[in-house]
Design a protein around this motif. Sequence first.
Motif, PDB file in Angstrom:
ATOM      1  N   VAL A 887       0.821  -1.213   0.000  1.00  0.00           N
ATOM      2  CA  VAL A 887       0.000   0.000   0.000  1.00  0.00           C
ATOM      3  C   VAL A 887       0.856   1.264   0.000  1.00  0.00           C
ATOM      4  N   LYS A 888       1.942   1.260   0.794  1.00  0.00           N
ATOM      5  CA  LYS A 888       2.742   2.472   0.932  1.00  0.00           C
ATOM      6  C   LYS A 888       3.372   2.907  -0.382  1.00  0.00           C
ATOM      7  N   LEU A 889       3.578   1.972  -1.291  1.00  0.00           N
ATOM      8  CA  LEU A 889       4.108   2.333  -2.606  1.00  0.00           C
ATOM      9  C   LEU A 889       3.047   3.008  -3.476  1.00  0.00           C
ATOM     10  N   VAL A 890       1.805   2.649  -3.230  1.00  0.00           N
ATOM     11  CA  VAL A 890       0.724   3.079  -4.126  1.00  0.00           C
ATOM     12  C   VAL A 890       0.097   4.402  -3.703  1.00  0.00           C
ATOM     13  N   LEU A 891      -0.036   4.624  -2.383  1.00  0.00           N
ATOM     14  CA  LEU A 891      -0.823   5.753  -1.883  1.00  0.00           C
ATOM     15  C   LEU A 891      -0.347   7.121  -2.367  1.00  0.00           C
ATOM     16  N   PRO A 892       0.960   7.442  -2.403  1.00  0.00           N
ATOM     17  CA  PRO A 892       1.358   8.775  -2.899  1.00  0.00           C
ATOM     18  C   PRO A 892       0.876   9.050  -4.322  1.00  0.00           C
ATOM     19  N   HIS A 919     -11.154   5.583 -11.129  1.00  0.00           N
ATOM     20  CA  HIS A 919     -10.368   4.361 -10.916  1.00  0.00           C
ATOM     21  C   HIS A 919      -9.455   4.503  -9.696  1.00  0.00           C
ATOM     22  N   ALA A 920      -8.909   5.694  -9.477  1.00  0.00           N
ATOM     23  CA  ALA A 920      -8.076   5.904  -8.298  1.00  0.00           C
ATOM     24  C   ALA A 920      -8.898   5.759  -7.019  1.00  0.00           C
ATOM     25  N   LEU A 921     -10.117   6.307  -7.036  1.00  0.00           N
ATOM     26  CA  LEU A 921     -10.997   6.161  -5.873  1.00  0.00           C
ATOM     27  C   LEU A 921     -11.370   4.702  -5.643  1.00  0.00           C
ATOM     28  N   TYR A 922     -11.618   4.004  -6.736  1.00  0.00           N
ATOM     29  CA  TYR A 922     -11.955   2.581  -6.617  1.00  0.00           C
ATOM     30  C   TYR A 922     -10.809   1.824  -5.969  1.00  0.00           C
ATOM     31  N   THR A 923      -9.603   2.164  -6.332  1.00  0.00           N
ATOM     32  CA  THR A 923      -8.429   1.519  -5.733  1.00  0.00           C
ATOM     33  C   THR A 923      -8.344   1.824  -4.244  1.00  0.00           C
ATOM     34  N   ILE A 924      -8.536   3.086  -3.865  1.00  0.00           N
ATOM     35  CA  ILE A 924      -8.525   3.448  -2.447  1.00  0.00           C
ATOM     36  C   ILE A 924      -9.643   2.733  -1.701  1.00  0.00           C
ATOM     37  N   GLY A 925     -10.804   2.623  -2.360  1.00  0.00           N
ATOM     38  CA  GLY A 925     -11.911   1.913  -1.740  1.00  0.00           C
ATOM     39  C   GLY A 925     -11.565   0.471  -1.419  1.00  0.00           C
ATOM     40  N   ARG A 926     -10.797  -0.156  -2.277  1.00  0.00           N
ATOM     41  CA  ARG A 926     -10.354  -1.530  -2.004  1.00  0.00           C
ATOM     42  C   ARG A 926      -9.379  -1.559  -0.831  1.00  0.00           C
ATOM     43  N   ILE A 927      -8.521  -0.550  -0.763  1.00  0.00           N
ATOM     44  CA  ILE A 927      -7.510  -0.533   0.296  1.00  0.00           C
ATOM     45  C   ILE A 927      -8.169  -0.332   1.663  1.00  0.00           C
ATOM     46  N   VAL A 928      -9.125   0.600   1.749  1.00  0.00           N
ATOM     47  CA  VAL A 928      -9.706   0.904   3.054  1.00  0.00           C
ATOM     48  C   VAL A 928     -10.622  -0.199   3.545  1.00  0.00           C
ATOM     49  N   GLN A 934      -5.471   3.394   8.362  1.00  0.00           N
ATOM     50  CA  GLN A 934      -4.620   4.403   8.966  1.00  0.00           C
ATOM     51  C   GLN A 934      -3.557   4.893   7.986  1.00  0.00           C
ATOM     52  N   SER A 935      -3.080   3.973   7.132  1.00  0.00           N
ATOM     53  CA  SER A 935      -2.116   4.372   6.101  1.00  0.00           C
ATOM     54  C   SER A 935      -2.742   5.367   5.143  1.00  0.00           C
ATOM     55  N   VAL A 936      -4.000   5.135   4.783  1.00  0.00           N
ATOM     56  CA  VAL A 936      -4.705   6.048   3.876  1.00  0.00           C
ATOM     57  C   VAL A 936      -4.854   7.421   4.515  1.00  0.00           C
ATOM     58  N   ILE A 937      -5.208   7.444   5.835  1.00  0.00           N
ATOM     59  CA  ILE A 937      -5.385   8.723   6.523  1.00  0.00           C
ATOM     60  C   ILE A 937      -4.054   9.466   6.634  1.00  0.00           C
TER      61      ILE A 937
END
Length: 1107
Positions: A887-892, A919-928, A934-937
């Motif tokens: 996740v940490k590679l993707v979030l920035p 598509h970016a939101l969809y990806t974040i939705g999968r992560i959360v 907490q990584s997303v926040i």
Amino acid sequence: METKEDRCEECGGKISGTAFTCILCNVWKHISCADKLNSDLPHEIVHPLHLQHRLQLEWRYEKDFICDKCLYVSTAGYRYICSSCDFNLDLTCASSASAQLPKDQEPLRFKDGKRKTISHYSHFHEMSFFKYRKVNDEDYDCFWCEKHLLPSEVYFGCRICKFYLHQVCSDKIPRRLFHSFHPKHPLRLTYTHDSVFYSLRLPTDDVKSKCNACLKESRGNSPLYVCEMCSFYLDFHCAKLSPSLKLDCHHHLLTFFKYFIKKGDGWDSYCKAYCKACGKDCGGASVYRCVPCNFKDDSEEYYCDVCENEKNPKDPVYYCQSCIFISHIQCVLDQDKVSLVKVPSSSPPPMEIKALFLKKWIRPIIHRHQMYEVTEELKRKTYCYGCRLVLNGPTYFCEECPEVYLHEKCAKLSYEIRHPFHSSHPLNLYTLTDHSIVWRVYFISCDECRDICHGFIYYCEQCNFKLDVKCATLATHKVGGLEEKEMGRVTELRHFTHHHKLVLGNCNDPKHKTTCIICELQILGPSYFCPQKMCYYISHESCLRLPQKIQVPFHLNHMLVSRQLPNIIDSSLECYACTFHLGWGKFAYSCEHCDFDLHTICANSLRRALKCEFLRDDLYYFGRNHKSFNGSPFSSIKFDCYECDGRCNGEPFYRCLNGKINFHLKCVPIPDIVKSKYHITIIYTLPTLLEQHHIHPLILKDSFIEDDSGKYYCDFCEEERNPNDDIYYCQECNGQIIAHIECVLPGVEDDYIEIRKNNHEERLRKKLENLITGVWSDDSSLQLQAIILFTKLLSNECRAPIEEVIQAGVIPRFVELLDSPNDDVRKRVAWALGKIASNSLRCRDQVLGHGALLPLLALLNEHAELPILRIATQSLSMFCEPPFDQVKLVLPTLARIIHSNDDELVLEHMHPSPSVIAHALYTIGRIVTDVQVQSVISRQALPCLLNLLTNNYKKSIKEFACSIISNIMVGNDEHIQAVIEANIIAPLVHLLQNAEFDIKKQAAWAISIATDGTHDQIRFLVSQGCIKPLCDFLNCPDPEVVSVCLQGLENILKVGEAEKNMGTTGKVNLYAQIIDAAKGREKIEYLRFHDNTNIYEKVVKVLETYW
């Protein structure tokens, strides 16, 4: 709307300040009067006189109407109406619940109780019987005698055109008129109809007919007297005039016209006419006028206007340049025949000698233009416009009217005949070449042969009896005239697709193409049509046998209901099966619960699925009757074969509806000969019954019609089949066994199924070998070509060969090509890797295991083109399927994309791409949804989400953003606090109050989840105004949304109750009071009657606890 000086239509009071108005009708109403009417009168009622439909309250100011209960004329204004049935009730009759009709009205009604209508030869529309009462300042007048209608007396008329007749006057209007304005020939009564002419887009000359007496154009729905031989027209009112004044200076009697034509009369048909005495313009004045002298005769008959004897058109004559006066030379010179009078100085110059020469041509009686003889080459290649038979014998054509060809006998038909098929009344001729062109606007059929007429007809208006020209020549009935009874066909019926009665007819006109309104295919043969004027309904006989509700195998959740689409152009309406546009006003099968529509022909031809071993989904047959067979001139949809890449348009094919891929029959493949495992039992009627099992092979045939019954069935499933579709049949039994392909193939020998499966696998193996060679090639063009074919293979939604592609070992090569200098190659391999990763977690891990993530993220740089961004973000969402430990590679990268309205991406592309952000939101939705919230926040995702909520983004993006916020807050007070501190609550409340429904739904979820937080957090939510929008949304028809809002309000009430018990609010639940003030308690009490048990139980609990 601000007003100056007007009066209220209801109370008559003066209008001042703000009021309601209809600009078109110039009607005003006080706001209080409109509100009173709105509250006093129900908008919808059910009346015992019209139980089949509800009646709607409507205001129609433009015209009076006939009440269908009392049969009196009622004034324009409020009424209860059923528009589909043309049923009207005035307010008094609508308020009466009685279904009993007065007995004295029985002669004015049909047997079913509907008001009686008649067709009259003097008017285009049907006319209704009614009782008159004065409802306006002006009286109604009889169109013939021009006397006022008397109250409570019975009349008939057309309320649309304000054309009314006394019953005694209806027979006084002459069909043929010998008039002094045109003494050479009788005039025939016809009528005009503007809307018909304009809807047909006819030339101006075919529409405008200027009355030769008053010079006004005869338009509208008024009757008209016509001499087709001379193109002489006399409107209804001028036909009542007669010459009355004789002057010595003129040889004809003059006629008095009270108001002669002036500028503006007759749609700007103004032509100047000057007085022969004073020379002034006569426009608008009362004048005496000679009608015969102002009419130019272009018939083939020529007469002297002095002696009135026929003259030779080639002889020299005296003529008048100002009018059409023509005379023999001898008659002019004979002083005994010419009055010696003083000629006024304003008279035209004296006559000159001029020879007239006649161009040889034929002038038929029933057509206004000259016609020329048809050459022998054209005969037997076209058809007569009158009788619709092939041209033979003496025939003529019109240069000015395209496709108007007439046999000589049809050009000189009698306008009135007596016929043995209808001896009670004479029959009158109606043509399509002049004013009677109104017959084109609806369907009529000959009562002898039942052929739908597109030529001339003989018609009895009193009995509605019709004969086409070919049957009018018969003296005895045709043999087989009762054929429809022998075939079991009814001549009249009612059907759920149309509100009028339908009549049997035959469509067999050689030139006129008639299309079925249900299936949109051409009709040839028996059909049913609506005989009402201005109604265009016509259908195949077979289409009326289609069910009102059906179920298709690819939409099993709900039944589909037949409906007529609204008459509005909606480009979003398309058929789920073929994706062609659904035409406005056409019929379709639709799901009442889902956004799911099918063409009628798709819904009924795709009811049998073909199982295919190498596809996950079924295939459906698209036959020769489908739109795709000939293509659509309004659609760019192309049907290409997935197997051979050839075009499927123009031949039958099978289609996978889910994957939208197509196969030729030979590419499925459908075998030419099969041997079925099923046994078909044939029973022969003998002295003893004999059963025989069918053992012959079945042969594939493109169509089969075994008889002329019009009904054809499959011998396997015993359901009706289309005779134009491909079928299997037994050649040895001469077609006694016929079956659908889909019914036969499931029962073929097992070895055929295995052979077909092996053939498909072998074709796929060879195709992959060729593609692998191209992908590993150093030639960029070969690489690109191979990758294009790979993406086509992987795009098969029915069964993409992902496992076979992985086994071919191309994933490492695809990862390498992410760094290709060719943009198209990078874009396509990014899509392919995402597609492979989406198949399963195991496939995703293989893609990530070959190092695809970092080069994919590299494509998402700030200088990337928009197409690359779209595809790369979509593939990235496939990589991030939980569990995902990178996740940490993707979030920035995701944060930068979502916040792209502030960075270089916007400068380059002018706006952030909605699809990239989605598509970016969809990806974040999968992560959360994983353990990475907490990584997303911590990566500052919340400010990015706030930006999406508060700026002008697409609906889907705001929905995604609300959903992600909900997932962030679930089950964790710290995460709720983070959302509060990011200032997201106020935008969520604003969306819940003002946004579209789908966004409101997601915002309600987020607010409700936030109410699971601490007391302080809930107090903050209340301070942001969340209670009222939650209360307002309790009216939502979606039970899930209602339950969510109830839960949020209950959580808030719990905090209010705790504060009440602590004594901090004066023993009052303040939040209960706020909910009550927002009418939330009222809405909650209403929910006690909700069908959902869970909602009912929760409502009872809330009311008992807090109120």
